[in-house]
Design a protein around this motif. Structure first.
Motif, PDB file in Angstrom:
ATOM      1  N   VAL A 103     -22.545   2.526 -15.069  1.00 27.81           N
ATOM      2  CA  VAL A 103     -21.616   3.286 -15.897  1.00 27.81           C
ATOM      3  C   VAL A 103     -22.133   3.267 -17.337  1.00 27.81           C
ATOM      4  CG1 VAL A 103     -19.248   3.369 -16.788  1.00 27.81           C
ATOM      5  CG2 VAL A 103     -19.659   2.696 -14.431  1.00 27.81           C
ATOM      6  N   ILE A 104     -22.087   4.404 -17.999  1.00 36.19           N
ATOM      7  CA  ILE A 104     -22.506   4.456 -19.396  1.00 36.19           C
ATOM      8  C   ILE A 104     -21.457   3.757 -20.245  1.00 36.19           C
ATOM      9  CG2 ILE A 104     -22.967   5.964 -21.369  1.00 36.19           C
ATOM     10  CD1 ILE A 104     -24.084   8.014 -19.403  1.00 36.19           C
ATOM     11  N   LEU A 105     -21.894   2.768 -21.005  1.00 45.67           N
ATOM     12  CA  LEU A 105     -20.998   2.046 -21.899  1.00 45.67           C
ATOM     13  C   LEU A 105     -20.918   2.723 -23.256  1.00 45.67           C
ATOM     14  CD1 LEU A 105     -22.062  -1.648 -21.230  1.00 45.67           C
ATOM     15  CD2 LEU A 105     -20.088  -0.421 -20.304  1.00 45.67           C
ATOM     16  N   ASN A 106     -22.044   3.274 -23.684  1.00 45.85           N
ATOM     17  CA  ASN A 106     -22.131   3.833 -25.026  1.00 45.85           C
ATOM     18  C   ASN A 106     -23.267   4.845 -25.059  1.00 45.85           C
ATOM     19  OD1 ASN A 106     -23.566   3.962 -27.584  1.00 45.85           O
ATOM     20  ND2 ASN A 106     -22.197   2.402 -28.347  1.00 45.85           N
ATOM     21  N   TYR A 107     -23.050   5.945 -25.767  1.00 44.51           N
ATOM     22  CA  TYR A 107     -24.132   6.896 -26.024  1.00 44.51           C
ATOM     23  C   TYR A 107     -23.894   7.523 -27.379  1.00 44.51           C
ATOM     24  CZ  TYR A 107     -27.388  10.741 -25.837  1.00 44.51           C
ATOM     25  OH  TYR A 107     -28.396  11.609 -26.130  1.00 44.51           O
ATOM     26  N   ASP A 108     -24.883   7.412 -28.267  1.00 43.74           N
ATOM     27  CA  ASP A 108     -24.810   7.988 -29.610  1.00 43.74           C
ATOM     28  C   ASP A 108     -25.698   9.228 -29.643  1.00 43.74           C
ATOM     29  OD1 ASP A 108     -24.799   8.627 -32.289  1.00 43.74           O
ATOM     30  OD2 ASP A 108     -25.256   6.594 -32.980  1.00 43.74           O
ATOM     31  N   ALA A 109     -25.090  10.404 -29.743  1.00 43.54           N
ATOM     32  CA  ALA A 109     -25.838  11.660 -29.722  1.00 43.54           C
ATOM     33  C   ALA A 109     -26.735  11.800 -30.956  1.00 43.54           C
ATOM     34  CB  ALA A 109     -24.880  12.844 -29.628  1.00 43.54           C
ATOM     35  N   ARG A 110     -26.357  11.177 -32.080  1.00 50.69           N
ATOM     36  CA  ARG A 110     -27.170  11.272 -33.303  1.00 50.69           C
ATOM     37  C   ARG A 110     -28.520  10.589 -33.130  1.00 50.69           C
ATOM     38  NH1 ARG A 110     -24.197   8.213 -37.141  1.00 50.69           N
ATOM     39  NH2 ARG A 110     -23.082   7.441 -35.334  1.00 50.69           N
ATOM     40  N   THR A 111     -28.513   9.425 -32.494  1.00 52.12           N
ATOM     41  CA  THR A 111     -29.769   8.694 -32.299  1.00 52.12           C
ATOM     42  C   THR A 111     -30.356   8.931 -30.909  1.00 52.12           C
ATOM     43  OG1 THR A 111     -28.616   6.716 -31.502  1.00 52.12           O
ATOM     44  CG2 THR A 111     -29.043   6.870 -33.882  1.00 52.12           C
ATOM     45  N   ALA A 112     -29.583   9.564 -30.036  1.00 56.37           N
ATOM     46  CA  ALA A 112     -29.970   9.827 -28.649  1.00 56.37           C
ATOM     47  C   ALA A 112     -30.315   8.529 -27.919  1.00 56.37           C
ATOM     48  CB  ALA A 112     -31.116  10.823 -28.566  1.00 56.37           C
ATOM     49  N   GLN A 113     -29.521   7.486 -28.170  1.00 58.05           N
ATOM     50  CA  GLN A 113     -29.705   6.186 -27.535  1.00 58.05           C
ATOM     51  C   GLN A 113     -28.396   5.749 -26.896  1.00 58.05           C
ATOM     52  OE1 GLN A 113     -32.715   4.347 -27.461  1.00 58.05           O
ATOM     53  NE2 GLN A 113     -33.510   6.290 -28.241  1.00 58.05           N
ATOM     54  N   GLY A 114     -28.492   4.986 -25.816  1.00 57.60           N
ATOM     55  CA  GLY A 114     -27.287   4.528 -25.161  1.00 57.60           C
ATOM     56  C   GLY A 114     -27.514   3.277 -24.346  1.00 57.60           C
ATOM     57  N   ILE A 115     -26.421   2.784 -23.756  1.00 60.95           N
ATOM     58  CA  ILE A 115     -26.462   1.569 -22.936  1.00 60.95           C
ATOM     59  C   ILE A 115     -25.714   1.844 -21.633  1.00 60.95           C
ATOM     60  CG2 ILE A 115     -25.787  -0.856 -22.775  1.00 60.95           C
ATOM     61  CD1 ILE A 115     -25.798  -0.915 -25.842  1.00 60.95           C
ATOM     62  N   GLY A 131     -24.742  -6.097 -12.989  1.00 61.23           N
ATOM     63  CA  GLY A 131     -24.200  -6.869 -14.101  1.00 61.23           C
ATOM     64  C   GLY A 131     -25.081  -6.869 -15.341  1.00 61.23           C
ATOM     65  N   GLN A 132     -26.260  -6.289 -15.261  1.00 64.84           N
ATOM     66  CA  GLN A 132     -27.173  -6.227 -16.405  1.00 64.84           C
ATOM     67  C   GLN A 132     -26.931  -4.955 -17.210  1.00 64.84           C
ATOM     68  OE1 GLN A 132     -29.402  -8.758 -17.132  1.00 64.84           O
ATOM     69  NE2 GLN A 132     -28.318  -9.772 -15.458  1.00 64.84           N
ATOM     70  N   ARG A 133     -27.343  -5.002 -18.475  1.00 68.56           N
ATOM     71  CA  ARG A 133     -27.245  -3.820 -19.334  1.00 68.56           C
ATOM     72  C   ARG A 133     -28.641  -3.243 -19.552  1.00 68.56           C
ATOM     73  NH1 ARG A 133     -22.461  -5.203 -23.659  1.00 68.56           N
ATOM     74  NH2 ARG A 133     -20.902  -5.506 -22.040  1.00 68.56           N
ATOM     75  N   TYR A 134     -28.702  -1.919 -19.547  1.00 67.17           N
ATOM     76  CA  TYR A 134     -29.969  -1.225 -19.677  1.00 67.17           C
ATOM     77  C   TYR A 134     -29.856  -0.196 -20.795  1.00 67.17           C
ATOM     78  CZ  TYR A 134     -30.628  -3.239 -15.080  1.00 67.17           C
ATOM     79  OH  TYR A 134     -30.730  -4.112 -14.035  1.00 67.17           O
ATOM     80  N   THR A 135     -30.840  -0.170 -21.685  1.00 62.92           N
ATOM     81  CA  THR A 135     -30.866   0.839 -22.743  1.00 62.92           C
ATOM     82  C   THR A 135     -31.529   2.093 -22.195  1.00 62.92           C
ATOM     83  OG1 THR A 135     -32.966   0.003 -23.583  1.00 62.92           O
ATOM     84  CG2 THR A 135     -30.947  -0.884 -24.585  1.00 62.92           C
ATOM     85  N   PHE A 136     -31.226   3.218 -22.817  1.00 60.25           N
ATOM     86  CA  PHE A 136     -31.852   4.472 -22.416  1.00 60.25           C
ATOM     87  C   PHE A 136     -31.877   5.432 -23.598  1.00 60.25           C
ATOM     88  CE2 PHE A 136     -27.393   5.364 -21.786  1.00 60.25           C
ATOM     89  CZ  PHE A 136     -27.242   6.716 -22.083  1.00 60.25           C
TER      90      PHE A 136
END
Length: 148
Positions: free
Chosen positions: A4-16, A22-27
């Motif tokens: 599940v996407i926890l966070n996505y910032d369209a300005r920086t085009a980065q998310g978690i 149970g692990q978190r992955y950046t994208f």
């Protein structure tokens, strides 16, 4: 892997993404296959784990809520639309309450407001039928669009 996407910032085009392990992955936004506009917090995704980063991300649904059927919504609009039942079905509660109150209150004014709500419901019935399933989910279920 699913997550599940926890966070996505369209300005920086980065998310978690929180993976089902149970692990978190950046994208990055470039890792998303398909419509980047569906990349919102709460969206269910399928992705590949590439050295602790998510890649080849496919958005399975716009938001983690249950998906609604546009056919059911259209049928509710056709048969019970004057009292706003279809609006309650897809989550536009305020618009549903407005239709319900106006329709019930229409009995005082020779049913003219109820007739107007019936016409609006019939137009919405047609609009719901011509929209694609993805548009319906994005605009009405996720976006809580109240009218047309």
């Amino acid at each position: 892997m699913r997550g599940v996407i926890l966070n996505y910032d369209a300005r920086t085009a980065q998310g978690i993404i929180s993976g089902e392990d149970g692990q978190r992955y950046t994208f990055a936004g470039t890792d998303v296959d398909g419509d980047i506009r569906r990349t919102k917090a709460g969206a269910k995704v399928d992705f590949n784990n590439h050295e602790g980063r998510a890649s080849s991300i496919y958005v399975m649904s716009g938001v983690a809520s249950e998906e609604k059927s546009k056919i059911v919504a259209a049928l509710l609009a056709f048969f019970l639309g004057a009292i706003g039942v279809h609006k309650f079905y897809y989550g536009a509660t305020t618009a549903g309450v407005i239709m319900l109150v106006v329709s019930i209150g229409g009995a005082i004014f020779l049913l003219i407001p109820t007739l107007i709500m019936s016409i609006i419901a019939f137009i919405e019935f047609i609009v719901l039928l011509v929209r694609s399933d993805d548009e319906f989910q994005e605009l009405y279920v996720e976006g809580k669009r109240g009218w047309f």
